[in-house]
Every structure is written in structure tokens, then in C-alpha cells.
Write an enzyme that holds these catalytic residues in place. Sequence first.
Site, PDB file in Angstrom:
ATOM      1  N   SER A   1      47.383  34.272 -34.264  1.00  0.00           N
ATOM      2  CA  SER A   1      47.979  33.114 -33.617  1.00  0.00           C
ATOM      3  C   SER A   1      49.349  32.801 -34.199  1.00  0.00           C
ATOM      4  O   SER A   1      49.511  32.763 -35.410  1.00  0.00           O
ATOM      5  CB  SER A   1      47.087  31.893 -33.807  1.00  0.00           C
ATOM      6  OG  SER A   1      45.966  31.996 -33.006  1.00  0.00           O
TER       7      SER A   1
ATOM      8  N   ASP B   1      51.496  24.448 -27.422  1.00  0.00           N
ATOM      9  CA  ASP B   1      51.138  25.151 -28.654  1.00  0.00           C
ATOM     10  C   ASP B   1      52.337  25.817 -29.324  1.00  0.00           C
ATOM     11  O   ASP B   1      52.200  26.832 -29.982  1.00  0.00           O
ATOM     12  CB  ASP B   1      50.041  26.189 -28.339  1.00  0.00           C
ATOM     13  CG  ASP B   1      49.140  26.453 -29.546  1.00  0.00           C
ATOM     14  OD1 ASP B   1      49.353  25.806 -30.585  1.00  0.00           O
ATOM     15  OD2 ASP B   1      48.251  27.311 -29.449  1.00  0.00           O
TER      16      ASP B   1
ATOM     17  N   HIS C   1      48.485  24.991 -33.311  1.00  0.00           N
ATOM     18  CA  HIS C   1      47.137  25.024 -33.867  1.00  0.00           C
ATOM     19  C   HIS C   1      47.056  25.754 -35.201  1.00  0.00           C
ATOM     20  O   HIS C   1      46.062  25.649 -35.905  1.00  0.00           O
ATOM     21  CB  HIS C   1      46.125  25.549 -32.836  1.00  0.00           C
ATOM     22  CG  HIS C   1      46.099  27.030 -32.648  1.00  0.00           C
ATOM     23  ND1 HIS C   1      46.695  27.670 -31.602  1.00  0.00           N
ATOM     24  CD2 HIS C   1      45.515  27.992 -33.379  1.00  0.00           C
ATOM     25  CE1 HIS C   1      46.474  28.966 -31.696  1.00  0.00           C
ATOM     26  NE2 HIS C   1      45.774  29.191 -32.761  1.00  0.00           N
TER      27      HIS C   1
END
Lengths: 458, 590
Positions: free
Chosen positions: A204, A122, A88
Site C-alpha cells: 500500500s 487515500d 491508510h
Amino acid sequence: MRACLFLIVLAGSVAAGPETDLEKALTRVRALESEIVEVIKKAAPAVGAVVNHRTLLDPATGVVSMRPRSLGSGVVITRDGFLLTNVHVIEGAGYLTVTLPDGVTYPADRHADTSGGRVKGDIAVLKLRGRRHFPFADWRAGDPKRLKPGAFVFAMGNPHGHALDGTPVVTMGILSAKGRAAADKRYLYVGALQTDAEINPGNSGGPLFDSKGRLIGINGLMQSRAGRSNSGVGYAIPIEQVRLFLRRMMRNEGEMGYGFHGLSVDTAPGEKGARVARVEANSPAQEAGLRRGDVITRVNGKRISNRADYLNHAAQLPERTIVRVQYLRRRKRRNTHYKLVSYDAYLKSVGRQRRDPSRPYPLHERGYLGAHWALKRGAIVLTRILSGTGAAKAKLESGDLVVSLGGHDIGADPKALVDALARLPAGADIAVEIERDGARRSVTVSLCDARDAAELDE
Amino acid sequence: MVLLVTTSAVRAGEIAAAERRIERAAETARASIVTVFTEKRSGWDLTGVVVGARDVVLTLRKPLLEKGGGFRRDLRIRFPGGGKTVPAEVMVDDEEMNIVLLRAVGGRGRTIKPRPTRDVSLGMWVVLVGNTFSSGRESEPVVSLGIVSGIHKRRDGTMTFHASTLVNPGSFGAPVVDLDGGLLGILGAAVTGAGGQSVVIPYETVRKRFAKSRKAARILGAKPYPRPRASSVADLFGKVMEAAARTARDAVVGVRSGKPLSESAPNAGKPSERPASETPPKKEKPKNKSEPPGGPRRPRPPAPARVPGAREGHDRSSGIAVAEDLVVCPLRVTGWPGPRRQLTIDSPDGSSSTATVLGTDERLRLALLRVRGGGLKSCRAAPESAAGLAAGRFVAAIGYPHGNPGSQHAHVTFGIVSRVEALAGIHPALHAIQTDAGISGGNRGGALVDLEGRVLGVILDVNDTSGLGYQNPTRRGAYGPNAGLGFAVPVEVIMAVLPRLKAGATLKPGRLGVSLTADRDGVHVRSVAKESGAAAAGVMAGDRITKLNGKSVPDMAALRRILAEKAAGDELLVTIRRKNRELSLKVTLR
């Protein structure tokens, strides 16, 4: 460091004579502190700030540009510059850059990721360019399985873009829990590590280290309920799950995914196990004989007592893994095994397509004409032909009037032009009907990658 | 040499020793927690802890009630480790304290060791084990580490304490244990507005409240508490933290703002009667109950009109005493950018006094106050510079978090230095120290201190960057309570501007009056603003700025860093390159 410690000892023994309890305590807590400082120093050089430059298309003119749009983190895991991050973080990227703590910004290429499953994973791997040897955190060393809740962990990264100069922001916490199936609509987070080390937007893709500075996970998700409670709930993909994919990801480019079982399960009330709620036709699970109502009790030897266990042990396996399943049917124990397939392979086997052909491609994947345009006197007129593109090769000229694209009339609507291109990938051919000096003619234009024609705008 | 060797021997593995202690505490507590829920599974689960007898569970009362009052009939208790789920019945409850003892019908758990209140000390590490976000439904409980942030005596002689462990739905009622896994108390509530602050109801208080019930008293017993042994570095940590917090908090004061000082407030002339539909202004609640002299107590004093500029949530902050009558505090609390407001200082000894603004620094968003009467204890500044700090150093944030009911003493949260020289390009305090220690509204202006209680910096409100020419790249409120992103202006930066503030200066950001571009060769002047200092000194578009005050500026960051230390009115020697010529120009910043 050593000299510094020596000084502390001297000061303690010379100035105060016998140390008080508090001084003794302080010496030991200082020792703990300096161990932590050392761990961070050791781990930090491999942590990078990832900047995702997105592709933007102005529908009125056809001008493509790329701007830094989103930020994330990552960690270098090999000497030659493979960087681990989240899918992402890099989604929709025109191009990517990574700034390491040495202050240098390196260009990075998308190498492989786990977005190929039915639910996307992810995990993404980038390849950095521009240096022969990179500082790295060994992806083989960490072992989150052996860590207990309560162990110290360190999250590093680029929260809110605070580490764009390369120096990561470090937060410390403890391992709160393991084996968490986090609720996320877009990505599969199973078997995740949970920590109270603060993880914020921008963290992230950043690494989670244990107290020895070993890489134990990739931070990717946080849970918070604004107003009612603080954050302090962050999730990381454990490195052992990443390792299931990593060798293949570093060897091969492209997408892979979590393997497709063709099962959905829930927790059986009053029963230990994961109850099969649905089996998809022609899926590996169905071919292996599993049916609705079966209760799965073991997967590859691991005990399954509820849906969470199933997610943690079965859903995290990559495609092409062989799965041994023990299950109960009418209280009788049975065994079976099957090989996980990729979701694409499954779709192909049942004659379906992953992509809905009526859906437009995202901008970084779709084809690009290679020209700018403008609305002039009630028609779309090309204003500039970009050199080296399909438009230039097809000998389109500025001033040409676009009549139709792929058989669709354009008229005076730039949106119709954008829409006509949106459903074709880069590399596809399209018939373009133009009007030049009052005469109509048709040419075939090979669409190029919009990123190659983008105006860099930083 | 011998000394060195022994120290190294102690030093090796302290981190592992501390970890082991926390892990063991979590493991011990985990064996005694249960999930409390209703059969219909409405709302989040609660966490409970097995106390006294193997089938007795302590948890919070209110979430177990029906809408109309009375306990719900479908209460269930689930034991850990995939254990049994059994019905629960209420044994005894206490409405005021919001606690209840449940009996698990036919279930048995492991009782937890209790700890007395005297074992709760400020700054000690505590572990919370709970079903955060109802984790107990399927997977393992969630562990969080925090410290005891503040201790409060209640009027009835019992006490509660605050902990910086995480607060989330699902973990209410969860045990907060010491490093032996002994029960100190249960998670009672979250402190509103102060993220990461939970109110813990101590076990001893629970026992006292239930002493009237013979049944409960028999179960909870009155046996002496076993004394824990504290020798690992994790236990010593608490001692050190407590000493540091006690040293530092003497110099941390509360700052309150009252009515605007001047009568010529922008809306003074306008009619103030408004229909009731307008948001009613917040009622002021002075902390000390003393009435203003003169005038009988009116039933409802007219609430002060809202002053534009004095924003919601900026009426309270912390401050640091830098001399016995001088306090540094956030600029906002003085009313800025609106009219100045009356200021009251609540000092740690319990007294309150008024204060006036001496000087302001609009770059660092700080004000220097003179406190009437003085008598404050000045802070000890850390000897080293912020640039010498390393990520990972232990710090404590000390201040008055918003909404702390009746806390006389500042609260303390623990964290590490997350990075140094933070906020480049975001805030003028370019050398800020970043920390993951819990920072919330009222902590602003508080102190970030080291293990000896020496002040490293003043906690900054990072959301407050408006009008500085710097862009806060994130959404408003991104740095919410306890997001783990706290910033502090290093103490040496403050000390450097102190003389000017004492002299009554108003320091505004100093601007050269040029727009700049940067490339590989350095920083170039793109255009010069008319009537700017740069224009007056003869700086021209196309010039390359090579040095400022003799220091080379290879890039924008270096330039900004030097400019950040200057204020409007300061002179700056700007060295430029113009067509192979080097010129030095004196520019007055405006």
C-alpha cells in the site's frame, strides 16, 4: 551493460557459427529482459518502506509509548523529499519513518492528505527530512490515460515488511483495466487502475510504474477471495487523479478532500446515464437545480453512461472544482454547473459538525495530561509528572490524588480518567481537582500532544 | 563494433514491441467477449466468447443450470462496449466437458479467430480477457497475462492445458487467446490448491465434442485454422520459455511421503480405534496404479493412522535431482519433525522408485535423498551467484503444484526476480531469491530457473519457519497461493552444503549462546547462556563482537548472515573488544 551485451554477441557468433533459431530468440528475449532490469534499476531508488509508529496508552498507568505497528510503501516524487503514499498507511501515526534503497531510514512528517471528504480519499503526502536531495520519480511524467490494457507495469514496495532494509520488492504484471470503481468501505477508489502485478499487504502506498519507469499510480487496494481464487486483482490510484490534488497538497499542509456534490446516483435500467437517486439539501448539486430522477449524461464533457462512469469522472474531482453537468429531465436535455465544496464547508453551511462530540478522539489526536498514574489505596495517584507538559506547568506533583477531571469524578477507576481525556483534543484545557496532604484544590491543565510525551520503544 | 551496433538496434524497444503485441491481443479478444448472466443477477456473471457465427456464444454450462437441473430460463447476454442485452437460448451443451453454445436472440457480436491445439506450446504467453468480479456489469473487462503452464492429454485423445492467468469469479468461460488474439480455449476451472493455475478447455476440443451435433458443427465449421506469424519478441519468448522448461523439468521430480518408517511412532502403542466422529485420515492415492505385491485386493484397506508432526499438505512436494541418484527436497516431506516416512520419487520419465534420507539441513529446511536405482537426470546449476542477479531478471518456477491431476511433467510458472538477498531476519536462508512467479503448495522443492533452464535456486516454503528462532511477522497463510511472494534458496548455498549432507550430516542452526543488542557502535553481548559455546570460550556480557571468522560484523544483519551459513558443531572464530583489548575466541556452536 554494454560490455555484457558485447560478450553475448561474441559468444553467439564465435562458438556456434550460424545461430540457431533458439539462440536468436534467446538473444532477443535477453534484450527484453535487460530492458526490464534497466527500468527497475531506474525507478527503484525513489521507492521507500514506510513504518507507522503508533501511539499506545496504557490506561492503568498513563504511560504512552510508540511502537512500529503497521507497514506500507511510498515513493519520493520531488527532489526535496515529498513522498506519496496512502492515507491508510499513515493513519493513527505517532511518528513515521521511511527507509529508502540507500539503506538510510529518514524521519518523515505528515504533510497533507485527502481524508477531508465525506468518503476519505487515500492519497497522502509526507515530507522526508535528513537529506538535501532525494532520488525521486517525477510525478508529472506518467500518463496512464495513454496506456492500454496489456501494457507492462511494475509494482514496487514493502509487502509483508520484506523491504524494511530499503530494497523494494518488485512484481511485474500488466495493466488489466482502467477506470475501475473498486469496492472499499473505508476509502474512495474511483477511476482506479487494475493490475495483475501482485499487490500484497504492505504494498500500500507503493508506486506502480509503466514500462518506461514512469510513475503511473499509487497501489492501495487488493481484492482476493481466499481459497477460491488467487489474488492478481490489485488497484492503484492513477497519477493523473493524484495530480488533481498534488500541487495544492504540496503547497498547503493539512487535510483536503474529494469535492462534495451532494448526489448519490445509480445506473438507470435501460437508459444511458447515471440516475440521481438522492440530492442532499443545500448541497452544490441541489443549488444547481438537480433533482431526484434526473439522468446525468455528461460531466465536464465526459460521457456518462452508468454509475461507474459517474464515479470515475465526477467523484474523483477535488473540492473547489467547477463541474459542468448535462442531464436529462423528462427526456429533455439540460445543462447546469456548480462548484464543489469541501465536506466540512457543507456541514458548516447546514449547521452540523463533522465530529460527533461524544466520540473519543483517536489516541494520536487527543490531549494528554502529561503524567503517569497508578491505583493506590482505592484512589488514582499521580506517580510521575513529565517535564515540559501541562501537568508540570500546572505544578502537579507526584503523590497527588486525582479527584475529578473536567467535573467528572474519577474515584478509583483509571478508565474514567482515560475517558475524561479522550474527548478533548491536544491543546484543550481541563480542570483537574486534586487532593494533596488532605486538602483539595483545583488547577487548570493545558493538555499536550501525547506524542511529545511518548517513551520511544523500538 | 558493427555487431554491437546491430545488437543495440535490435535491443532498443523490445519491451515496447512485446507490450504492443499483448495490448493488441487483448483488444482483439475484448471485441468478442460477452457477459453471460441471469436476469435475476444471482451469483457472479460468466464470460462468454462469440464463436463461429455472430450470434453464437461459447461459455460454461454448469453455472447456467437451475438447482434441480435444466437450464435457467432467464439467461441474458450483454455485448461489449455498452452494447445490447438480449435473451439467450441454449443450442447444444456437453455435460462432461461443462460447455455450452448459446444463441443470442437478436444480438450480434464479433466472432473470434480460432486457433488449433498445435499452437498451444508450453511456456508461451497467453492473455485472458474476462469479467473478473463481474466487471462487465458496469466497466470494462479485465485483462491478465500468463503462460501455458502444462499440457495434458486426455484419454479420449483431446487435451486440456493449464495457464497461469488469473482465476477469479466472473472470468469463468473467458477466452484465453494467443498474442494474435486467436482463441486457444476458454477458462474452465481453477486448479484447487494451486493458485494461479487455471484449466483451459481448448477450442479444438470444444469443436470435437460438438462434432456430433450437426447444427453446432455447421456453425463452428471445419475450416483450416489460419496460421499465426510469430516474430516479435513476445512470440519468441514462448519458444525460449519452452526450451528452458523442457531442459529444467527433466531434473525436477515429484516426492511423495507414505507411512512412517519406524514402528515406534509416538502413538503406536495407543489404541487406534476411535469413534467415527474424529476426522477421517486422508486416503492415500498412489499415482501409479500398481498394487503392492502379495495379498488380494481388499475392499477397503485400513487407512494409515495420522502421525503427529507429519502435517496436512506436507505429504507431497517437488525435488531437484543434483546427481543421478541424489535429490534435494523440502525437509517436511520426509516427515520431519515427526518420524521419517517412506518416500517415493516420481521421475519425469514416468517411473517411480523409493528413496532414503541421506542428510538433512534443518536450517534451510531441506533434505538430501538417495534414490534407489538412480537413473535421474542431474540439474544444471546457473553459473552466476544469486547476489549477481538483478531485480527484473526472468525466471520460471518448475514443480508439481498440488492437486495437479495426473500430471507427469512438472508445471511451469513465469515471473521476475523481485529482489535478491530477501528474507533478512525472517528465515535463515538469508540470501534467498524472491520472485513473483506463481508458487503454490506442491511447488515447494521445485526449481527456480533462468531463461536457459539453469537452476538458480530451490523453491522454499516460506511459511515454514517454526522453531528457528526467527519470527514470521505475518499471519499464517499470508503467503497464500500465488500471492506473488515466492522464495528460493540459491543453488550455490545448496551446493556448498551438499558434501556434508552426502556424508550423512544433520545440520541444525548453530547458536552462539548469547543474547545481543545492537547500536551505532556495533553488536554487544547482553548476556551469555550457561553451558553455551560462548560461555565455554569465555565470552562475557558487555563484550562487543567485531568480527566473525575474520569478517567484520557492523550490525546484526551481518552477524546473522555469517551465522546462517554455520551449523551446530561448527567452530567460529569470534573477535571481541573488551575494555580496549581485542580478543579472538574459538567458539563451538551448539
